[in-house]
Design a protein around this motif. Structure first.
Motif, PDB file in Angstrom:
ATOM      1  N   ARG A   1      -8.109  11.657 -14.687  1.00 42.00           N
ATOM      2  CA  ARG A   1      -7.904  12.566 -13.552  1.00 42.00           C
ATOM      3  C   ARG A   1      -6.973  11.942 -12.515  1.00 42.00           C
ATOM      4  N   LYS A   2      -6.363  10.803 -12.886  1.00 43.64           N
ATOM      5  CA  LYS A   2      -5.597   9.996 -11.942  1.00 43.64           C
ATOM      6  C   LYS A   2      -4.531  10.788 -11.191  1.00 43.64           C
ATOM      7  N   ALA A   3      -3.891  11.731 -11.866  1.00 45.30           N
ATOM      8  CA  ALA A   3      -2.794  12.483 -11.242  1.00 45.30           C
ATOM      9  C   ALA A   3      -3.276  13.375 -10.101  1.00 45.30           C
ATOM     10  N   LEU A   4      -4.569  13.658 -10.058  1.00 45.25           N
ATOM     11  CA  LEU A   4      -5.103  14.561  -9.035  1.00 45.25           C
ATOM     12  C   LEU A   4      -5.134  13.944  -7.641  1.00 45.25           C
ATOM     13  N   TYR A   5      -5.415  12.657  -7.582  1.00 47.76           N
ATOM     14  CA  TYR A   5      -5.868  12.067  -6.327  1.00 47.76           C
ATOM     15  C   TYR A   5      -4.779  11.884  -5.279  1.00 47.76           C
ATOM     16  N   LYS A   6      -3.547  11.602  -5.710  1.00 40.30           N
ATOM     17  CA  LYS A   6      -2.462  11.345  -4.749  1.00 40.30           C
ATOM     18  C   LYS A   6      -2.231  12.558  -3.852  1.00 40.30           C
TER      19      LYS A   6
ATOM     20  N   ASP B   1       4.089  -2.705  -0.875  1.00 41.12           N
ATOM     21  CA  ASP B   1       2.682  -2.377  -1.153  1.00 41.12           C
ATOM     22  C   ASP B   1       2.013  -1.782   0.080  1.00 41.12           C
ATOM     23  N   TYR B   2       1.144  -0.820  -0.163  1.00 42.42           N
ATOM     24  CA  TYR B   2       0.428  -0.194   0.945  1.00 42.42           C
ATOM     25  C   TYR B   2      -0.926   0.289   0.445  1.00 42.42           C
ATOM     26  N   VAL B   3      -1.771   0.642   1.388  1.00 42.34           N
ATOM     27  CA  VAL B   3      -2.992   1.395   1.085  1.00 42.34           C
ATOM     28  C   VAL B   3      -3.030   2.570   2.051  1.00 42.34           C
TER      29      VAL B   3
ATOM     30  N   ASP C   1     -12.174   1.780   8.911  1.00 42.62           N
ATOM     31  CA  ASP C   1     -11.246   2.720   8.274  1.00 42.62           C
ATOM     32  C   ASP C   1     -11.114   2.349   6.798  1.00 42.62           C
ATOM     33  N   LYS C   2     -11.931   2.947   5.981  1.00 45.73           N
ATOM     34  CA  LYS C   2     -11.999   2.588   4.565  1.00 45.73           C
ATOM     35  C   LYS C   2     -10.701   2.909   3.829  1.00 45.73           C
ATOM     36  N   VAL C   3     -10.389   2.069   2.846  1.00 45.71           N
ATOM     37  CA  VAL C   3      -9.236   2.314   1.976  1.00 45.71           C
ATOM     38  C   VAL C   3      -9.591   3.438   1.010  1.00 45.71           C
ATOM     39  N   LEU C   4      -8.680   4.428   0.910  1.00 48.75           N
ATOM     40  CA  LEU C   4      -8.888   5.564   0.020  1.00 48.75           C
ATOM     41  C   LEU C   4      -7.966   5.550  -1.187  1.00 48.75           C
ATOM     42  N   PHE C   5      -6.803   4.933  -1.023  1.00 48.87           N
ATOM     43  CA  PHE C   5      -5.783   5.011  -2.076  1.00 48.87           C
ATOM     44  C   PHE C   5      -4.903   3.767  -2.014  1.00 48.87           C
ATOM     45  N   LYS C   6      -4.460   3.295  -3.197  1.00 50.18           N
ATOM     46  CA  LYS C   6      -3.624   2.097  -3.271  1.00 50.18           C
ATOM     47  C   LYS C   6      -2.254   2.451  -3.836  1.00 50.18           C
TER      48      LYS C   6
ATOM     49  N   ASP D   1      -0.744   1.298  -6.229  1.00 51.08           N
ATOM     50  CA  ASP D   1      -0.643   1.281  -7.695  1.00 51.08           C
ATOM     51  C   ASP D   1      -0.976   2.640  -8.296  1.00 51.08           C
ATOM     52  N   GLY D   2      -1.256   3.631  -7.425  1.00 47.83           N
ATOM     53  CA  GLY D   2      -1.526   4.984  -7.903  1.00 47.83           C
ATOM     54  C   GLY D   2      -2.980   5.275  -8.189  1.00 47.83           C
ATOM     55  N   MET D   3      -3.858   4.311  -7.901  1.00 44.99           N
ATOM     56  CA  MET D   3      -5.283   4.509  -8.171  1.00 44.99           C
ATOM     57  C   MET D   3      -6.056   4.720  -6.871  1.00 44.99           C
ATOM     58  N   PRO D   4      -6.965   5.674  -6.871  1.00 46.37           N
ATOM     59  CA  PRO D   4      -7.809   5.902  -5.690  1.00 46.37           C
ATOM     60  C   PRO D   4      -8.959   4.899  -5.673  1.00 46.37           C
ATOM     61  N   THR D   5      -9.561   4.718  -4.533  1.00 42.17           N
ATOM     62  CA  THR D   5     -10.822   3.985  -4.489  1.00 42.17           C
ATOM     63  C   THR D   5     -11.947   4.954  -4.844  1.00 42.17           C
ATOM     64  N   TYR D   6     -13.126   4.405  -5.023  1.00 39.34           N
ATOM     65  CA  TYR D   6     -14.286   5.238  -5.371  1.00 39.34           C
ATOM     66  C   TYR D   6     -14.489   6.348  -4.354  1.00 39.34           C
ATOM     67  N   HIS D   7     -14.321   6.029  -3.071  1.00 33.49           N
ATOM     68  CA  HIS D   7     -14.644   6.988  -2.012  1.00 33.49           C
ATOM     69  C   HIS D   7     -13.837   8.284  -2.148  1.00 33.49           C
ATOM     70  N   LEU D   8     -12.535   8.161  -2.328  1.00 36.69           N
ATOM     71  CA  LEU D   8     -11.702   9.363  -2.441  1.00 36.69           C
ATOM     72  C   LEU D   8     -11.960  10.071  -3.766  1.00 36.69           C
ATOM     73  N   ALA D   9     -11.943   9.307  -4.864  1.00 39.89           N
ATOM     74  CA  ALA D   9     -12.071   9.918  -6.190  1.00 39.89           C
ATOM     75  C   ALA D   9     -13.386  10.676  -6.332  1.00 39.89           C
ATOM     76  N   ASN D  10     -14.470  10.089  -5.850  1.00 35.07           N
ATOM     77  CA  ASN D  10     -15.772  10.723  -6.060  1.00 35.07           C
ATOM     78  C   ASN D  10     -15.926  11.992  -5.214  1.00 35.07           C
ATOM     79  N   ILE D  11     -15.322  11.995  -4.015  1.00 31.28           N
ATOM     80  CA  ILE D  11     -15.382  13.202  -3.179  1.00 31.28           C
ATOM     81  C   ILE D  11     -14.553  14.330  -3.802  1.00 31.28           C
ATOM     82  N   VAL D  12     -13.351  13.990  -4.219  1.00 28.56           N
ATOM     83  CA  VAL D  12     -12.481  14.999  -4.834  1.00 28.56           C
ATOM     84  C   VAL D  12     -13.115  15.547  -6.111  1.00 28.56           C
ATOM     85  N   ASP D  13     -13.617  14.650  -6.945  1.00 33.54           N
ATOM     86  CA  ASP D  13     -14.219  15.087  -8.212  1.00 33.54           C
ATOM     87  C   ASP D  13     -15.459  15.936  -7.982  1.00 33.54           C
ATOM     88  N   ASP D  14     -16.310  15.515  -7.048  1.00 36.05           N
ATOM     89  CA  ASP D  14     -17.520  16.302  -6.778  1.00 36.05           C
ATOM     90  C   ASP D  14     -17.163  17.707  -6.294  1.00 36.05           C
TER      91      ASP D  14
END
Length: 527
Positions: A88-93, A159-161, A191-196, A198-211
């Motif tokens: 589902r990686k393409a969804l999160y950005k 590099d950024y987050v 201020d939690k990191v949501l996205f890196k 490298d194109g991968m989300p952290t758990y916080h963003l991915a789990n909210i979007v997926d839910d």
């Protein structure tokens, strides 16, 4: 409930599934089925560095063994897939970009070294470094830099987050089904990191979007996620989405009641903490499983249900269907649940009694066949040295129907199938030795004459049934005014080799008239 209930169990495939995870899955499953909803398995594998080969299949096998297969999963997809986060990686950005556009998130370019330097500086001053409203304008991010500087950094591939912009001077009023109302001061949130980058989300963003996309109505998860509840609520609000209802389950504690249950506790105290046996693909180390240790899945489900939940009645034994009917989250405790290894055995002993004797006999047969092969091999070696008698030679090719009758006599004393041989070996092979302490207790002056008389009684019995054997021997004891212990103890010792086992007359009937006589005669010779 007005909504169609949809819950998810979302483990990471980083190794075997701990029973704490199984308990979380069970409570999700029970809640879903109670309300006619769907139980979804989502594999949260965004952290590919920790991915372990075989772990995903292990999770699926464990849920299936427990009798709670997922309605939707990577191997049984529904209309809300994919069911692996890596797919589902393409969804999160796009969702991270939405938060930036709405002002709820920002780019941060601080390096790990720079952040470490800030932490050490705060520690030296007796303070705690938190990246939030207090200092974010002093750090290297899109809130403190100009648009041109931010664009240049992004264009250059620096590099950024992406961090969530937590609010200042607000009070969050959160709700948890188990813990009630919770108030959080936003000034203490980072201020939690949501996205890196490298194109991968952290758990916080991915789990909210997926839910949200999977239309999850209730998030039932472990207590360790309670500190993340504030962020998750704020993310739903930032996106303008309706948040699901949350319920945070209590920890499963060590048998001592102090600290979270771990594999080390199981290793030290001799019980498994995983549902199935697990072989580490890297080291080859094997971890015990409840299945392989002889637990029935019904027993495991029953004892896990009582780790943190109670029905409000004295009832302890519940089938899965009964658990579904009785379960509600309001009766889940806030405090940790102490794991009791002895109670798990108590549940297994109960479910042993409910097992079909024919099925247990099938499980016993390979154990008996193996033991008898070993004994027969040893008997041949002893025979060559003149040390074996015919009555001590095991009977091979034991009929499974005979085993079924044996199981019916012994299973009341068994907790595990592995107990069966010790409880039943005398049904298959004559004793070659006699318990020393029991021998001194059972064999006295006059015992030889008593047993010789018992042999005579046996010889005269034509219809060798339990009832007739019992009537003849007990009748003789009563008629001669002999103490029952003077007869029954040495008789049991002769048949079994120890003062244990089911009813003596059942044993005699099972092994037969000829074998009973042989064993008694052999005991007379040896003792």
């Amino acid at each position: 409930m007005t909504k169609n209930v949809r819950v998810r169990f979302a483990p990471s495939p980083t190794g075997p599934l701990h029973i704490g995870g199984v308990r979380t899955a069970l409570f999700n499953y029970l809640f879903a089925k109670k309300h006619g909803g769907a139980f979804i398995l989502r594999i949260e594998d965004t952290d590919q560095n920790r991915y372990v080969e075989g772990a995903e299949q292990y999770i699926i096998d464990a849920l299936n063994w427990c009798g709670m297969p997922a309605d939707e999963s990577p191997v049984n997809p529904g209309n809300y897939g994919p069911y692996r986060q890596s797919e589902r990686k393409a969804l999160y950005k796009q969702y991270a970009d939405k938060l930036i556009a709405s002002g709820n998130a920002y780019y941060a370019f601080d390096t790990a070294e720079e952040l470490d330097s800030h932490r050490k500086d705060h520690e030296a001053k007796g303070k705690t470094f938190i990246y939030n409203w207090h200092n974010r304008l002093k750090l290297k991010n899109s809130l403190s830099l100009s648009e041109e500087e931010v664009k240049a950094k992004l264009d250059s591939g620096e590099d950024y987050v992406i961090r969530f912009k937590s609010p200042q001077d607000e009070t969050l009023n959160l709700k948890d089904i188990i813990r009630g109302d919770i108030q959080i001061d936003t000034n203490i949130l980072d201020d939690k990191v949501l996205f890196k980058s490298d194109g991968m989300p952290t758990y916080h963003l991915a789990n909210i979007v997926d839910d949200h996309l999977m239309e999850i109505t209730h998030v039932i998860r472990g207590e360790e996620w309670l500190p993340s509840l504030a962020l998750h609520y704020q993310l739903y609000e930032a996106f303008g989405w309706e948040a699901p209802e949350f319920a945070h389950l209590p920890l499963i504690l060590k048998p001592t009641g102090k600290g979270k249950l771990s594999k080390r506790d199981g290793d030290k105290m001799g019980f498994p903490v995983f549902p199935l046996e697990w072989t580490d693909p890297k080291t080859g180390d094997v971890s015990r499983g409840y299945k392989e240790d002889g637990y029935f899945p019904e027993a495991m489900v029953n004892f896990l249900a009582f780790l943190g939940w109670n029905p409000g009645t004295e009832q302890e034994i519940f089938s899965l269907a009964e658990l579904i009917d009785a379960f509600n989250l309001e009766r889940v405790n806030k405090s940790g649940a102490r794991f009791d290894p002895d109670k798990t055995k108590w549940f297994n002993h109960h479910y042993m009694q409910e097992q079909d004797n024919a099925e247990l006999a099938k499980a016993l047969k390979p154990i008996v066949d193996h033991k008898l092969d070993v004994i027969a091999s040893e008997a041949k070696q002893s025979a060559s040295l003149g040390e074996i008698t015919s009555s001590q030679t095991p009977h091979n090719d034991v009929d499974v129907n005979y085993m079924e009758m044996v199981v019916a006599l012994i299973k009341e004393r068994a907790t595990f199938i592995s107990d069966f041989w010790n409880l039943s070996h005398f049904f298959f092979v004559a004793p070659t030795s006699y318990d020393e302490k029991a021998s001194k207790k059972a064999f006295k002056d006059g015992t030889k004459a008593i047993l010789e008389q018992v042999v005579s009684i046996i010889e005269d019995i034509e219809d060798f049934t339990v009832e007739i054997i019992q009537t003849k021997i007990k009748g003789w004891i009563t008629a001669n005014e002999i103490g029952f212990g003077k007869v029954m103890m040495p008789l049991r010792l002769a048949l079994v080799g120890a003062l244990q086992g089911p009813d003596v007359f059942d044993i005699m009937f099972m092994i037969g008239k000829g074998e009973s006589k042989k064993r008694i005669e052999n005991a007379i010779k040896q003792l």
